[in-house]
Design a protein around this motif. Structure first.
Motif, PDB file in Angstrom:
ATOM      1  N   GLN A   5      -8.061   5.088   6.586  1.00 40.81           N
ATOM      2  CA  GLN A   5      -8.038   5.091   4.999  1.00 40.81           C
ATOM      3  C   GLN A   5      -6.218   5.348   4.871  1.00 40.81           C
ATOM      4  O   GLN A   5      -5.665   5.305   5.589  1.00 40.81           O
ATOM      5  N   VAL A   6      -6.087   5.024   3.560  1.00 43.54           N
ATOM      6  CA  VAL A   6      -4.883   4.934   3.126  1.00 43.54           C
ATOM      7  C   VAL A   6      -4.396   6.284   2.409  1.00 43.54           C
ATOM      8  O   VAL A   6      -5.114   6.389   1.465  1.00 43.54           O
ATOM      9  N   ILE A  49      -0.085   4.465 -10.331  1.00 38.41           N
ATOM     10  CA  ILE A  49      -0.482   5.629  -9.900  1.00 38.41           C
ATOM     11  C   ILE A  49       0.367   5.954  -8.694  1.00 38.41           C
ATOM     12  O   ILE A  49       0.691   7.078  -8.489  1.00 38.41           O
ATOM     13  N   ARG A  50       0.657   4.986  -7.748  1.00 34.10           N
ATOM     14  CA  ARG A  50       1.516   5.153  -6.765  1.00 34.10           C
ATOM     15  C   ARG A  50       2.863   5.688  -7.188  1.00 34.10           C
ATOM     16  O   ARG A  50       3.678   6.624  -6.567  1.00 34.10           O
ATOM     17  N   GLN A  51       3.490   5.177  -8.377  1.00 38.88           N
ATOM     18  CA  GLN A  51       4.874   5.721  -8.851  1.00 38.88           C
ATOM     19  C   GLN A  51       4.562   7.138  -9.355  1.00 38.88           C
ATOM     20  O   GLN A  51       5.633   7.852  -9.876  1.00 38.88           O
ATOM     21  N   GLY A  52       3.325   7.556  -9.853  1.00 39.79           N
ATOM     22  CA  GLY A  52       3.279   8.973 -10.327  1.00 39.79           C
ATOM     23  C   GLY A  52       3.539   8.786 -11.891  1.00 39.79           C
ATOM     24  O   GLY A  52       3.601   9.874 -12.550  1.00 39.79           O
ATOM     25  N   GLN A  53       3.181   7.301 -12.514  1.00 44.78           N
ATOM     26  CA  GLN A  53       3.414   7.420 -13.742  1.00 44.78           C
ATOM     27  C   GLN A  53       2.040   7.075 -14.527  1.00 44.78           C
ATOM     28  O   GLN A  53       2.115   6.545 -15.766  1.00 44.78           O
ATOM     29  N   VAL A  64      -5.612   9.685  -1.183  1.00 47.76           N
ATOM     30  CA  VAL A  64      -6.120   8.387  -0.954  1.00 47.76           C
ATOM     31  C   VAL A  64      -6.152   7.734  -2.471  1.00 47.76           C
ATOM     32  O   VAL A  64      -6.815   7.870  -3.342  1.00 47.76           O
ATOM     33  N   PRO A  65      -5.226   6.258  -2.602  1.00 49.00           N
ATOM     34  CA  PRO A  65      -5.268   5.883  -3.792  1.00 49.00           C
ATOM     35  C   PRO A  65      -6.411   4.653  -3.706  1.00 49.00           C
ATOM     36  O   PRO A  65      -7.241   4.602  -2.706  1.00 49.00           O
ATOM     37  N   GLY A  66      -6.371   3.774  -4.786  1.00 44.56           N
ATOM     38  CA  GLY A  66      -7.398   2.846  -4.718  1.00 44.56           C
ATOM     39  C   GLY A  66      -8.330   3.019  -6.133  1.00 44.56           C
ATOM     40  O   GLY A  66      -9.250   3.950  -6.107  1.00 44.56           O
ATOM     41  N   TYR A  67      -8.351   2.179  -7.066  1.00 41.64           N
ATOM     42  CA  TYR A  67      -9.095   2.415  -8.304  1.00 41.64           C
ATOM     43  C   TYR A  67     -10.456   1.810  -8.095  1.00 41.64           C
ATOM     44  O   TYR A  67     -11.378   2.508  -8.819  1.00 41.64           O
ATOM     45  N   GLY A  86     -28.357   0.761   3.109  1.00 39.23           N
ATOM     46  CA  GLY A  86     -28.615  -0.577   2.780  1.00 39.23           C
ATOM     47  C   GLY A  86     -28.399  -1.183   1.322  1.00 39.23           C
ATOM     48  O   GLY A  86     -28.054  -2.404   1.172  1.00 39.23           O
ATOM     49  N   ASP A  87     -28.368  -0.408   0.296  1.00 43.51           N
ATOM     50  CA  ASP A  87     -28.061  -0.803  -1.044  1.00 43.51           C
ATOM     51  C   ASP A  87     -26.628  -0.953  -1.069  1.00 43.51           C
ATOM     52  O   ASP A  87     -25.724  -0.207  -0.722  1.00 43.51           O
ATOM     53  N   PHE A  88     -26.528  -1.875  -1.928  1.00 47.15           N
ATOM     54  CA  PHE A  88     -25.127  -2.253  -2.296  1.00 47.15           C
ATOM     55  C   PHE A  88     -24.886  -1.626  -3.583  1.00 47.15           C
ATOM     56  O   PHE A  88     -25.604  -1.541  -4.645  1.00 47.15           O
ATOM     57  N   VAL A  89     -23.677  -1.083  -3.684  1.00 47.74           N
ATOM     58  CA  VAL A  89     -23.220  -0.072  -4.892  1.00 47.74           C
ATOM     59  C   VAL A  89     -21.788  -0.463  -4.963  1.00 47.74           C
ATOM     60  O   VAL A  89     -20.880  -1.028  -4.307  1.00 47.74           O
ATOM     61  N   ALA A  90     -21.103   0.102  -6.079  1.00 48.98           N
ATOM     62  CA  ALA A  90     -20.051  -0.022  -6.615  1.00 48.98           C
ATOM     63  C   ALA A  90     -19.516   1.267  -7.458  1.00 48.98           C
ATOM     64  O   ALA A  90     -20.415   1.900  -7.936  1.00 48.98           O
ATOM     65  N   ASP A  91     -18.153   1.497  -7.540  1.00 51.51           N
ATOM     66  CA  ASP A  91     -17.786   2.632  -8.393  1.00 51.51           C
ATOM     67  C   ASP A  91     -16.198   2.288  -8.668  1.00 51.51           C
ATOM     68  O   ASP A  91     -15.652   1.494  -8.013  1.00 51.51           O
ATOM     69  N   MET A  92     -15.786   3.131  -9.793  1.00 51.37           N
ATOM     70  CA  MET A  92     -14.399   3.106 -10.220  1.00 51.37           C
ATOM     71  C   MET A  92     -13.749   4.429 -10.168  1.00 51.37           C
ATOM     72  O   MET A  92     -13.870   4.926 -11.176  1.00 51.37           O
ATOM     73  N   PRO A  93     -13.434   5.031  -8.896  1.00 55.20           N
ATOM     74  CA  PRO A  93     -13.222   6.486  -8.797  1.00 55.20           C
ATOM     75  C   PRO A  93     -11.314   6.471  -9.592  1.00 55.20           C
ATOM     76  O   PRO A  93     -11.308   7.873  -9.325  1.00 55.20           O
ATOM     77  N   VAL A  94     -10.795   5.669  -9.816  1.00 53.81           N
ATOM     78  CA  VAL A  94      -9.482   5.872 -10.047  1.00 53.81           C
ATOM     79  C   VAL A  94      -8.529   5.954  -8.918  1.00 53.81           C
ATOM     80  O   VAL A  94      -7.484   5.058  -8.689  1.00 53.81           O
ATOM     81  N   ILE A  95      -8.843   7.062  -8.044  1.00 48.25           N
ATOM     82  CA  ILE A  95      -8.239   7.063  -6.579  1.00 48.25           C
ATOM     83  C   ILE A  95      -9.208   7.122  -5.573  1.00 48.25           C
ATOM     84  O   ILE A  95     -10.470   7.661  -6.012  1.00 48.25           O
ATOM     85  N   GLY A  96      -9.032   6.916  -4.620  1.00 45.05           N
ATOM     86  CA  GLY A  96      -9.958   7.221  -3.678  1.00 45.05           C
ATOM     87  C   GLY A  96     -10.520   5.836  -2.651  1.00 45.05           C
ATOM     88  O   GLY A  96     -11.437   6.038  -1.855  1.00 45.05           O
ATOM     89  N   ALA A  97     -10.253   4.665  -3.192  1.00 47.00           N
ATOM     90  CA  ALA A  97     -10.966   3.589  -2.821  1.00 47.00           C
ATOM     91  C   ALA A  97     -10.466   2.779  -1.248  1.00 47.00           C
ATOM     92  O   ALA A  97     -11.082   2.201  -0.966  1.00 47.00           O
TER      93      ALA A  97
END
Length: 340
Positions: A5-6, A49-53, A64-67, A86-97
């Protein structure tokens, strides 16, 4: 089993992003599923987000960043009834991806049909849903309406152009000359913001009337110029302030522009409307609407109606270089991180 992870070690430049190996997979708790992330999106929002703005993120590093992400259910926790392995899924956590595995509450997930290209699918979440909601939820734009899109060669910009074309809209897009072919690919008219005055160009193109809608992610003084492009009865939709991240505008300038957008111009009796759109805020208020819109876009993608501008798909390990390229505005479309 270990995974990567990053981590954002501190607010700042791309060098603050660190690829880390975690020793053990996370275990889903009650009502959660574990997801094997296939792809994560990247874009200007991640750099803000990385810049804190980014005002929508209150967490302090390290995190962990990642929108947004697209993946497959790997394990289900106790009490999960809506999803299975096995289900395909998606999300927009704002950070954590930016990770290979994560755990998430089942109510957050958007189900996805099988057979989607993971790189194209992740583009539907932040980029295309932002565009789709601005085009359909904020103002109904009948076929033949005219629109000006700023940063038209970017991820949201190209999404606006393609969806606008599908809706029968006449689209204009500001972009650097190197991105004009991409703008034309989606049937839009490119405007070189470096060598042309887009206000004068729009007036010339529309016989002096202006356009029905302007979509402006630049911010500050650019909002004032965009407002001059809106016809009577039209709307200016602002959805970002990129120039504060590039240093081209100061915080006071952006705040003044925001005051005009949300208060000053609304007092003028000229028939023009202004608003600010934020996908995160809207999702919090209308969670089912967000799921419905992402699902609609997944279906359009499955039917072959959408071809998002994927500039490149790169390994998770290349995240620092991707952020450097985003900061330098070198990317046409969207770079996707392959998290597998």
């Amino acid at each position: 089993m270990s995974f990567k992870q990053v981590l954002l070690g501190a607010f700042g430049g791309p060098e603050q992003l660190i690829v880390k190996t975690v020793a053990d997979l996370p275990s889903p708790g009650p009502g959660e599923v574990r997801v094997r992330v296939l792809t994560a999106g990247t874009g200007f929002t991640d750099t803000i987000i990385r810049q804190g703005q980014y005002t929508g993120v209150k967490e302090k590093p390290p995190f962990v960043p990642g929108y947004d992400w697209f993946g497959v259910v790997d394990e289900v926790g106790p009490g999960v009834s809506n999803f299975q392995v096995g289900d395909f899924v998606a999300d927009m956590p704002v950070i954590g991806a930016y990770t290979q595995y994560l755990c998430v509450a089942q109510e957050q997930l958007v189900p996805a049909p099988r057979g989607l290209d993971p790189a194209k699918a992740v583009a539907m979440i932040l980029s295309y849903t932002t565009a789709y909601q601005m085009l359909t939820r904020i103002r109904e734009l009948p076929p033949g309406s005219t629109c000006l899109v700023h940063a038209a060669g970017g991820a949201v910009g190209t999404a606006l152009l393609e969806l606008g074309r599908e809706m029968g809209l006449k689209m204009y897009g500001t972009a650097s000359r190197g991105k004009h072919d991409l703008v034309k690919r989606y049937g839009a008219t490119p405007i070189d913001y470096r060598s042309e005055d887009f206000v004068e160009r729009i007036r010339a193109e529309t016989g002096g009337d202006g356009v029905d809608a302007v979509f402006d992610t630049i911010g500050g003084r650019n909002w004032s110029r965009s407002y001059r492009c809106v016809k009577r009865g039209g709307i200016l939709i602002a959805f970002g302030a990129l120039q504060i991240t590039t240093g081209e505008e100061s915080v006071p300038s952006i705040l003044l522009g925001f005051f005009k957008l949300m208060a000053g111009w609304r007092l003028l009796p000229d028939g023009r409307k202004t608003t600010f759109y934020n996908i995160q805020t809207r999702r919090e208020k209308h969670p089912q609407e967000f799921k419905d819109d992402v699902s609609a876009l997944f279906q359009m993608l499955r039917e072959g109606k959408l071809q998002p501008a994927i500039a490149e798909v790169v390994p998770l390990d290349d995240v620092v270089e991707v952020h450097r390229r985003i900061d330098a505005a070198q990317i046409a479309g969207k770079v996707v991180l392959d998290c597998t």
